[in-house]
Design a protein around this motif. Sequence first.
Motif, PDB file in Angstrom:
ATOM      1  N   VAL A  64      32.732  23.951  40.509  1.00  0.00           N
ATOM      2  CA  VAL A  64      34.072  24.268  41.003  1.00  0.00           C
ATOM      3  C   VAL A  64      34.610  25.473  40.244  1.00  0.00           C
ATOM      4  O   VAL A  64      34.508  25.540  39.014  1.00  0.00           O
ATOM      5  CB  VAL A  64      35.014  23.060  40.839  1.00  0.00           C
ATOM      6  CG1 VAL A  64      36.437  23.426  41.248  1.00  0.00           C
ATOM      7  CG2 VAL A  64      34.507  21.880  41.660  1.00  0.00           C
ATOM      8  N   ALA A  65      35.177  26.429  40.979  1.00  0.00           N
ATOM      9  CA  ALA A  65      35.725  27.641  40.367  1.00  0.00           C
ATOM     10  C   ALA A  65      37.148  27.874  40.883  1.00  0.00           C
ATOM     11  O   ALA A  65      37.451  27.581  42.044  1.00  0.00           O
ATOM     12  CB  ALA A  65      34.856  28.854  40.697  1.00  0.00           C
ATOM     13  N   ALA A  66      38.006  28.390  40.038  1.00  0.00           N
ATOM     14  CA  ALA A  66      39.352  28.777  40.473  1.00  0.00           C
ATOM     15  C   ALA A  66      39.237  29.898  41.501  1.00  0.00           C
ATOM     16  O   ALA A  66      38.307  30.716  41.436  1.00  0.00           O
ATOM     17  CB  ALA A  66      40.178  29.233  39.277  1.00  0.00           C
ATOM     18  N   PRO A  67      40.165  29.965  42.470  1.00  0.00           N
ATOM     19  CA  PRO A  67      40.055  30.979  43.526  1.00  0.00           C
ATOM     20  C   PRO A  67      39.915  32.405  43.020  1.00  0.00           C
ATOM     21  O   PRO A  67      39.222  33.221  43.638  1.00  0.00           O
ATOM     22  CB  PRO A  67      41.349  30.788  44.312  1.00  0.00           C
ATOM     23  CG  PRO A  67      41.679  29.339  44.143  1.00  0.00           C
ATOM     24  CD  PRO A  67      41.276  29.025  42.725  1.00  0.00           C
ATOM     25  N   THR A  68      40.554  32.721  41.888  1.00  0.00           N
ATOM     26  CA  THR A  68      40.519  34.094  41.372  1.00  0.00           C
ATOM     27  C   THR A  68      39.395  34.328  40.370  1.00  0.00           C
ATOM     28  O   THR A  68      39.274  35.422  39.814  1.00  0.00           O
ATOM     29  CB  THR A  68      41.855  34.436  40.700  1.00  0.00           C
ATOM     30  OG1 THR A  68      42.141  33.460  39.683  1.00  0.00           O
ATOM     31  CG2 THR A  68      42.996  34.430  41.717  1.00  0.00           C
ATOM     32  N   GLN A  69      38.544  33.338  40.156  1.00  0.00           N
ATOM     33  CA  GLN A  69      37.467  33.472  39.176  1.00  0.00           C
ATOM     34  C   GLN A  69      36.337  34.335  39.721  1.00  0.00           C
ATOM     35  O   GLN A  69      35.907  34.184  40.863  1.00  0.00           O
ATOM     36  CB  GLN A  69      36.925  32.086  38.822  1.00  0.00           C
ATOM     37  CG  GLN A  69      35.818  32.080  37.778  1.00  0.00           C
ATOM     38  CD  GLN A  69      35.372  30.668  37.431  1.00  0.00           C
ATOM     39  OE1 GLN A  69      36.164  29.712  37.533  1.00  0.00           O
ATOM     40  NE2 GLN A  69      34.122  30.504  37.032  1.00  0.00           N
ATOM     41  N   VAL A  70      35.834  35.262  38.910  1.00  0.00           N
ATOM     42  CA  VAL A  70      34.663  36.051  39.274  1.00  0.00           C
ATOM     43  C   VAL A  70      33.431  35.171  39.111  1.00  0.00           C
ATOM     44  O   VAL A  70      33.159  34.652  38.026  1.00  0.00           O
ATOM     45  CB  VAL A  70      34.535  37.312  38.395  1.00  0.00           C
ATOM     46  CG1 VAL A  70      33.241  38.054  38.708  1.00  0.00           C
ATOM     47  CG2 VAL A  70      35.736  38.237  38.606  1.00  0.00           C
ATOM     48  N   VAL A  71      32.697  34.977  40.217  1.00  0.00           N
ATOM     49  CA  VAL A  71      31.531  34.088  40.185  1.00  0.00           C
ATOM     50  C   VAL A  71      30.219  34.858  40.270  1.00  0.00           C
ATOM     51  O   VAL A  71      29.140  34.269  40.144  1.00  0.00           O
ATOM     52  CB  VAL A  71      31.599  33.056  41.328  1.00  0.00           C
ATOM     53  CG1 VAL A  71      32.783  32.121  41.116  1.00  0.00           C
ATOM     54  CG2 VAL A  71      31.680  33.726  42.683  1.00  0.00           C
ATOM     55  N   GLY A  72      30.283  36.169  40.487  1.00  0.00           N
ATOM     56  CA  GLY A  72      29.072  36.976  40.575  1.00  0.00           C
ATOM     57  C   GLY A  72      29.409  38.394  40.974  1.00  0.00           C
ATOM     58  O   GLY A  72      30.591  38.781  41.012  1.00  0.00           O
TER      59      GLY A  72
END
Length: 398
Positions: free
Chosen positions: A186-194
């Motif tokens: 799970v990631a916050a909407p504004t989190q950079v995931v890649g």
Amino acid sequence: ERIAAQAGEEYPTAYPHPNWAEQDPADWWAATCRIVRRVLGESAVDPHAVAAVAVSDQAPSLVAVDADGDPLCPALIWMDRRSEAQCAWLRDAVGADRIAAINGGRIDPYFLAPKLLWLRQESPHLYARCRQVLQANGYIVHRLCGAFCMDSAVGPLTMLFDGAAGDWSPELVAALGLDADKLPPVAAPTQVVGHVHAAAAAATGLPVGLPVLAGMVDGAAAAVEAGLVRPGQAVEMTGQSTVLLIGSDRPYHGKDLFPLGHAVAGVHLVVGAQVASGGSLRWFRDQLGAEERAEAARLGVDPFDLLSRAAASSPPGANRLVFLPYMYGERSPIWDTDARGVFFGLSLATTRADMVRAVMEGAAFALRHNIEAAAADGFNPAALACVGGGARSAVWNQ
């Protein structure tokens, strides 16, 4: 701030059996590639000036993918209601009160958990091969950067979420006997995931290395675009469906409506959702609107604009014609898979304009039904902003 360019495409939904609704994730990716190239070209923006890319999506969908991120079957989208038997099992084996206390909301085929139970029961070979269960935006994120993730805003729509913790609920996952390792981080909407990789850059025109955010479910994105960033504010979003969003300082744990996360920390959304408000008007356009489609093609306008004009010529109340907009079952607050659309009060004096207005009024009363349910739970907004395709019609808004 200004909009540099915008573009959109439709893609098909398949209904292979009653109460089934599927889409091909390959259609989502193909449309993404085409429209990103269009907006980059039409805006004349240097792709290297783009700060980041994020994806919002319809939800909840069941996108079962293998280790390479390739879909194992068509996506079961939010409209899919094949999992009534699994919902019955959930009520007996887990309990509606237990789920509402942790995740919030009603046990219903709309949510992800019953769909996932259906996959495990009816297609165990696909469930065994499934590496990750993604949402639509998670699938596009994976195509862009190779990461697996799910945004926290959509979490409560899984019916496997702990709203207070902002993560998967180990208790609910275990109670349903599901494999926790199939659920993405799970990631916050504004989190950079890649970051955009070379293959995605070649397909979309975006630069290699562009940051990719987790993004968020369309309801949470609609809240942000309409300025709903504080408790007490409210917005409705009408497209295929209508979604009512009310800001709250606490997660919703009732059963008539359902909870959703938000991009702003500490803000939660109380949500009511219809199935086929805009979908009912689209059905009218496609099945009974040949005249408007032909005239729109001749004038170079949208057929929906002509339907709105027709509705305006019918008086409020549509000459006593009533339409129930339950064209594919209904979500909140009645939660009835078997509900169906009805025109009531047809007479020899009924006009096409009356029918169009009745469709719009039926959707409006269904929205009011959700607002009344929210008020009964202590959420009573004073004003309502409108976004989405339905907001283009002044007649419908009124």
